[in-house]
Each structure stands twice: as C-alpha cells, then as structure tokens.
Design a protein around this motif. Structure first.
Motif, PDB file in Angstrom:
ATOM      1  N   HIS A  87       0.839  -1.200   0.000  1.00 22.10           N
ATOM      2  CA  HIS A  87       0.000   0.000   0.000  1.00 22.10           C
ATOM      3  C   HIS A  87       0.870   1.244   0.000  1.00 22.10           C
ATOM      4  O   HIS A  87       1.900   1.301   0.659  1.00 22.10           O
ATOM      5  CB  HIS A  87      -0.900   0.031   1.249  1.00 22.10           C
ATOM      6  N   LYS A  88       0.399   2.261  -0.730  1.00 23.49           N
ATOM      7  CA  LYS A  88       1.092   3.546  -0.769  1.00 23.49           C
ATOM      8  C   LYS A  88       0.239   4.593  -0.057  1.00 23.49           C
ATOM      9  O   LYS A  88      -0.970   4.425   0.104  1.00 23.49           O
ATOM     10  CB  LYS A  88       1.324   3.981  -2.216  1.00 23.49           C
ATOM     11  N   VAL A  89       0.891   5.678   0.322  1.00 22.84           N
ATOM     12  CA  VAL A  89       0.173   6.798   0.924  1.00 22.84           C
ATOM     13  C   VAL A  89       0.428   8.086   0.131  1.00 22.84           C
ATOM     14  O   VAL A  89       0.279   9.181   0.646  1.00 22.84           O
ATOM     15  CB  VAL A  89       0.560   6.984   2.412  1.00 22.84           C
ATOM     16  N   ASP A  90       0.783   7.920  -1.146  1.00 22.81           N
ATOM     17  CA  ASP A  90       1.009   9.085  -2.007  1.00 22.81           C
ATOM     18  C   ASP A  90      -0.120   9.265  -3.022  1.00 22.81           C
ATOM     19  O   ASP A  90       0.002  10.021  -3.971  1.00 22.81           O
ATOM     20  CB  ASP A  90       2.354   8.960  -2.724  1.00 22.81           C
ATOM     21  N   GLY A  91      -1.208   8.548  -2.826  1.00 21.63           N
ATOM     22  CA  GLY A  91      -2.353   8.673  -3.730  1.00 21.63           C
ATOM     23  C   GLY A  91      -2.335   7.685  -4.871  1.00 21.63           C
ATOM     24  O   GLY A  91      -3.302   7.603  -5.640  1.00 21.63           O
ATOM     25  N   HIS A  98      -4.360   2.615  -2.488  1.00 22.12           N
ATOM     26  CA  HIS A  98      -3.693   3.605  -1.631  1.00 22.12           C
ATOM     27  C   HIS A  98      -4.538   3.822  -0.379  1.00 22.12           C
ATOM     28  O   HIS A  98      -5.747   3.601  -0.358  1.00 22.12           O
ATOM     29  CB  HIS A  98      -3.444   4.912  -2.386  1.00 22.12           C
ATOM     30  N   LEU A  99      -3.869   4.238   0.679  1.00 25.99           N
ATOM     31  CA  LEU A  99      -4.551   4.373   1.964  1.00 25.99           C
ATOM     32  C   LEU A  99      -4.727   5.823   2.399  1.00 25.99           C
ATOM     33  O   LEU A  99      -5.062   6.081   3.555  1.00 25.99           O
ATOM     34  CB  LEU A  99      -3.795   3.579   3.038  1.00 25.99           C
ATOM     35  N   ASN A 100      -4.543   6.762   1.482  1.00 22.70           N
ATOM     36  CA  ASN A 100      -4.813   8.156   1.810  1.00 22.70           C
ATOM     37  C   ASN A 100      -6.297   8.317   2.097  1.00 22.70           C
ATOM     38  O   ASN A 100      -7.139   7.905   1.299  1.00 22.70           O
ATOM     39  CB  ASN A 100      -4.433   9.079   0.651  1.00 22.70           C
ATOM     40  N   ALA A 167      -5.393   7.956  10.100  1.00 18.67           N
ATOM     41  CA  ALA A 167      -6.327   9.082  10.243  1.00 18.67           C
ATOM     42  C   ALA A 167      -5.636  10.422   9.994  1.00 18.67           C
ATOM     43  O   ALA A 167      -6.305  11.406   9.678  1.00 18.67           O
ATOM     44  CB  ALA A 167      -6.958   9.057  11.633  1.00 18.67           C
ATOM     45  N   THR A 168      -4.313  10.472  10.126  1.00 13.83           N
ATOM     46  CA  THR A 168      -3.592  11.728   9.883  1.00 13.83           C
ATOM     47  C   THR A 168      -3.326  11.967   8.402  1.00 13.83           C
ATOM     48  O   THR A 168      -2.932  13.065   8.027  1.00 13.83           O
ATOM     49  CB  THR A 168      -2.235  11.737  10.630  1.00 13.83           C
ATOM     50  N   LEU A 169      -3.526  10.946   7.572  1.00 12.00           N
ATOM     51  CA  LEU A 169      -3.226  11.081   6.144  1.00 12.00           C
ATOM     52  C   LEU A 169      -4.363  11.796   5.438  1.00 12.00           C
ATOM     53  O   LEU A 169      -5.536  11.509   5.676  1.00 12.00           O
ATOM     54  CB  LEU A 169      -3.011   9.698   5.517  1.00 12.00           C
ATOM     55  N   PRO A 170      -4.018  12.725   4.550  1.00 12.66           N
ATOM     56  CA  PRO A 170      -5.076  13.454   3.817  1.00 12.66           C
ATOM     57  C   PRO A 170      -5.777  12.603   2.789  1.00 12.66           C
ATOM     58  O   PRO A 170      -5.314  11.619   2.329  1.00 12.66           O
ATOM     59  CB  PRO A 170      -4.305  14.582   3.146  1.00 12.66           C
TER      60      PRO A 170
END
Length: 170
Positions: A87-91, A98-100, A167-170
């Motif tokens: 999983h990525k958190v960059d969209g 992704h987990l944004n 929860a902090t990820l946009p």
C-alpha cells in the motif's frame, strides 16, 4: 556359491534382527513410559513449588475506542512499514489500494482499483476505527476471499496506533 542354505540363514538373520529390534522397543517403552495410557485416571504425583505466582487470568479487554483515543500516530507510522510493501500513501495504487483518507472512507471505493468480489460485498460499510480494527486483526477472517494475503496484526495497540496514523493522512 549362494545356495538355499545360505539364503535361509540370511533371511533368518534378518528376521531375528527385526525381532530383537521390536522387542527392544517394546521393553524400552514399557520401562520408560510416563503414564498407563489405557484410559486410567492419571494424576500428578507431586507438585514442585517454584515460588512463581500462578498464571493470572487475562486482563480485561480494553475497548478499541479507548485504545484509539490514546494511540500514538508516530508508532503507527512504524507499524505501517509492514503495510508499505503493498500500500502507498502518495495517492497511487500498488498491489493494494492507496490508503490516503482511508479512515471514514467507504469500503472498496477507490475508482480504478480491481477489488476482489469478497471485498465488494462489504462495499456498503465505512472504514471507521472499529471496521479497520476488525479487518487488520485478521483480513481473511473478516473478509473471507479477500486478495489481501497479510496475516494481520495481533496486538490491539499496534492496530490502534496504525489507525491513528492512517487518520492523519489526507
């Protein structure tokens, strides 16, 4: 040179060796067995006091909402290292979506990602703290047939910290 008498002796020696082996095993098992093993009620003859306290019953489970309220997002970021392989958190999507913004997002709602049929059956739910907790504890147990091969996070605090981080990820 190899007549019937010699072959009889060879076969007899083999049978004799097998018989000695089996009788030795039976004698050893009889001498050194721990219990009768014949349906008898067996009780421990004596107890050795080691001075250790008896095992206490498991502590009462803390509600996940309380764990989440006290969770540490920085510790959750470290736990996320286990997730970052898929999983990525960059969209952008990778093996997994992704987990944004995953917290409070509809399940199976990333456009263009090919979710499993099993995950699509849960599309009416929202990834809130409780849903994420249940899924992260055992993905295959919570959504049988999911493509996610991760075994899960057994520790409640790890799951709470991870959800706090997500929860902090946009």
């Amino acid at each position: 040179m190899f007549d019937t008498m010699t072959s009889t002796k060879v076969v007899g020696a083999g049978c004799g060796a097998l018989l000695v082996f089996l009788l030795g095993g039976w004698a050893g098992e009889t001498l050194y067995s721990v219990g009768g093993g014949h349906g008898e009620d067996e009780q421990q003859a004596y107890v050795i006091d080691t001075g250790a306290a008896p095992a206490e019953e498991a502590a009462e489970a803390v509600p996940f909402a309380d764990l989440l309220a006290a969770a540490d997002p920085a510790a959750g970021q470290k736990v996320f290292a286990k997730c970052s392989a898929c999983h990525k958190v960059d969209g952008g999507d990778a093996t997994g979506p992704h987990l944004n913004g995953v917290v409070d997002r509809q399940v199976a709602s990333i456009a263009g990602y090919a979710y499993s049929d099993a995950m699509l059956t849960h599309a009416d739910k929202v990834w809130n703290g409780e849903e994420l907790n249940a899924f992260l504890a055992s993905p295959k147990g919570y959504v049988p047939g999911t493509k996610m091969t991760f075994a899960g996070l057994p520790k409640d605090t790890d799951r709470a910290n991870l959800v706090a981080y997500l929860a902090t990820l946009p």
